[in-house]
Design a protein around this motif. Structure first.
Motif, short mmCIF file in Angstrom:
data_model
loop_
_atom_site.label_atom_id
_atom_site.label_comp_id
_atom_site.label_asym_id
_atom_site.label_seq_id
_atom_site.Cartn_x
_atom_site.Cartn_y
_atom_site.Cartn_z
N ARG A 83 52.45 66.01 49.29
CA ARG A 83 53.16 67.09 48.60
C ARG A 83 54.05 66.57 47.48
N ASP A 84 54.68 65.41 47.72
CA ASP A 84 55.62 64.86 46.76
C ASP A 84 54.96 63.99 45.69
N GLY A 85 53.64 63.91 45.72
CA GLY A 85 52.93 63.17 44.68
C GLY A 85 52.96 61.66 44.83
N LEU A 86 53.22 61.18 46.05
CA LEU A 86 53.24 59.74 46.29
C LEU A 86 51.90 59.21 46.81
N ALA A 87 51.11 60.07 47.44
CA ALA A 87 49.84 59.65 48.02
C ALA A 87 48.84 60.79 47.90
N THR A 88 47.58 60.44 47.96
CA THR A 88 46.51 61.43 47.97
C THR A 88 45.58 61.14 49.14
N ARG A 89 44.82 62.14 49.52
CA ARG A 89 43.84 62.03 50.61
C ARG A 89 42.49 62.40 50.03
N ARG A 90 41.48 61.56 50.28
CA ARG A 90 40.14 61.86 49.77
C ARG A 90 39.09 61.39 50.78
N ARG A 91 37.91 61.92 50.62
CA ARG A 91 36.81 61.57 51.52
C ARG A 91 35.94 60.51 50.88
N LEU A 92 35.65 59.44 51.61
CA LEU A 92 34.77 58.40 51.10
C LEU A 92 33.34 58.90 51.04
N PRO A 93 32.56 58.42 50.08
CA PRO A 93 31.15 58.83 50.03
C PRO A 93 30.37 58.21 51.18
N PRO A 94 29.21 58.79 51.54
CA PRO A 94 28.38 58.19 52.59
C PRO A 94 28.02 56.75 52.20
N PRO A 95 27.82 55.84 53.18
CA PRO A 95 27.77 56.12 54.61
C PRO A 95 29.14 56.15 55.29
N GLY A 96 30.23 55.89 54.55
CA GLY A 96 31.55 55.89 55.18
C GLY A 96 31.95 57.27 55.66
N ALA A 97 31.98 58.23 54.72
CA ALA A 97 32.26 59.64 55.01
C ALA A 97 33.55 59.85 55.80
N ALA A 98 34.51 58.93 55.70
CA ALA A 98 35.79 59.09 56.37
C ALA A 98 36.85 59.45 55.34
N TYR A 99 37.92 60.06 55.79
CA TYR A 99 39.04 60.37 54.90
C TYR A 99 39.96 59.15 54.81
N VAL A 100 40.45 58.88 53.62
CA VAL A 100 41.39 57.79 53.41
C VAL A 100 42.59 58.30 52.63
N TYR A 101 43.71 57.61 52.81
CA TYR A 101 44.92 57.88 52.05
C TYR A 101 45.14 56.73 51.09
N GLU A 102 45.65 57.05 49.90
CA GLU A 102 45.96 56.00 48.93
C GLU A 102 47.14 56.44 48.08
N LEU A 103 47.83 55.45 47.54
CA LEU A 103 49.00 55.74 46.73
C LEU A 103 48.60 56.25 45.35
N THR A 104 49.38 57.14 44.81
CA THR A 104 49.26 57.53 43.41
C THR A 104 49.96 56.47 42.55
N ASP A 105 49.88 56.62 41.24
CA ASP A 105 50.61 55.71 40.35
C ASP A 105 52.10 55.74 40.67
N ARG A 106 52.62 56.94 40.92
CA ARG A 106 54.04 57.07 41.25
C ARG A 106 54.36 56.36 42.56
N GLY A 107 53.47 56.48 43.53
CA GLY A 107 53.68 55.79 44.79
C GLY A 107 53.64 54.27 44.64
N ARG A 108 52.73 53.78 43.81
CA ARG A 108 52.63 52.32 43.60
C ARG A 108 53.86 51.76 42.91
N ARG A 109 54.56 52.62 42.16
CA ARG A 109 55.77 52.15 41.48
C ARG A 109 56.94 51.93 42.44
N LEU A 110 56.71 52.16 43.73
CA LEU A 110 57.71 51.84 44.74
C LEU A 110 57.66 50.36 45.15
N LEU A 111 56.70 49.60 44.65
CA LEU A 111 56.61 48.18 45.00
C LEU A 111 57.91 47.43 44.70
#
Length: 228
Positions: A83-111
């Motif tokens: 919601r706050d634009g720090l991470a996104t959720r997306r589905r991997l293409p087959p054969p993985g087909a699992a959902y993953v979370y990853e940081l947005t550019d704004r989230g990565r700037r927390l390093l």
């Protein structure tokens, strides 16, 4: 039937899910530090960022590498971060087909925030307690603070191998396992030495000079460490 693509439907469902979330708590203070803490001040949020600096992660992998967090709290924090634009959720293409979370550019700037917090907290580490959990990649950030230059570094510890991307400024900061290909430098050290570096008891250069860290590789990073 309306002509929505699967991607458009997925985005619509995701936005609907986020809109149903309760409003974010706020300090209600006109201060940038307070506003930042509105987003990342909740328990576990910055540690989730630490994990996602490795790149896309499945929910189950995040839960395994965050011992002590409940499934409800982890799910809630991830939704907050979406919601706050720090991470996104997306589905991997087959054969993985699992959902993953990853940081947005704004989230990565927390390093840099995590790095400053880690450096400030070095004095609090002390000796590892019997109840302390540990993961090999948790040493990635302290080692990253100790390295200068640019390139791929492979690290071999008792707890496992991981690799760092030093000075690249983009992409995942670290990852589990060896470097895919030839690293610019490879460090072999025991857990005690890595803990000492993380605590600030010894510099990485001193550990190399004393033989507590073995450095191999032909890259500039390896040569810099051996000649320090």
């Amino acid at each position: 039937m309306l002509g929505f693509t699967k991607c458009e439907l997925g985005k619509s469902n995701n936005m609907s899910r986020l809109r149903r979330m309760p409003p974010r708590r706020s300090y209600d203070q006109y201060c940038s530090a307070a506003r930042a803490l509105d987003l990342v001040g909740d328990r576990w949020t910055l540690l989730i960022v630490r994990e996602l600096l490795a790149g896309p992660r499945r929910y189950t992998d995040l839960h395994a590498d965050l011992p002590g967090v409940s499934t409800d709290v982890l799910a809630s924090r991830l939704k907050d971060m979406e919601r706050d634009g720090l991470a996104t959720r997306r589905r991997l293409p087959p054969p993985g087909a699992a959902y993953v979370y990853e940081l947005t550019d704004r989230g990565r700037r927390l390093l840099p925030v995590l790095q400053a917090l880690g450096a400030w907290g070095e004095a609090e580490l002390g000796e590892r307690r019997p109840t302390d959990a540990v993961r090999a990649h948790w040493f990635a950030l302290p080692l990253l603070r100790a390295l200068r230059g640019e390139g791929l570094v492979e690290v071999a510890l008792d707890e496992g191998d991981f690799h760092l991307r030093v000075g690249t400024g983009e992409g995942p900061v670290y990852g589990d396992g060896p470097v895919p290909g030839e690293p610019d430098a490879r460090l072999v050290l025991d857990a005690g030495t890595c803990e000492a570096v993380a605590r600030g008891d010894v510099t990485l250069a001193d550990a190399v000079r004393s033989g507590r860290v073995t450095v191999t590789g032909d890259g500039i990073l390896a040569k810099t460490l051996r000649e320090a």
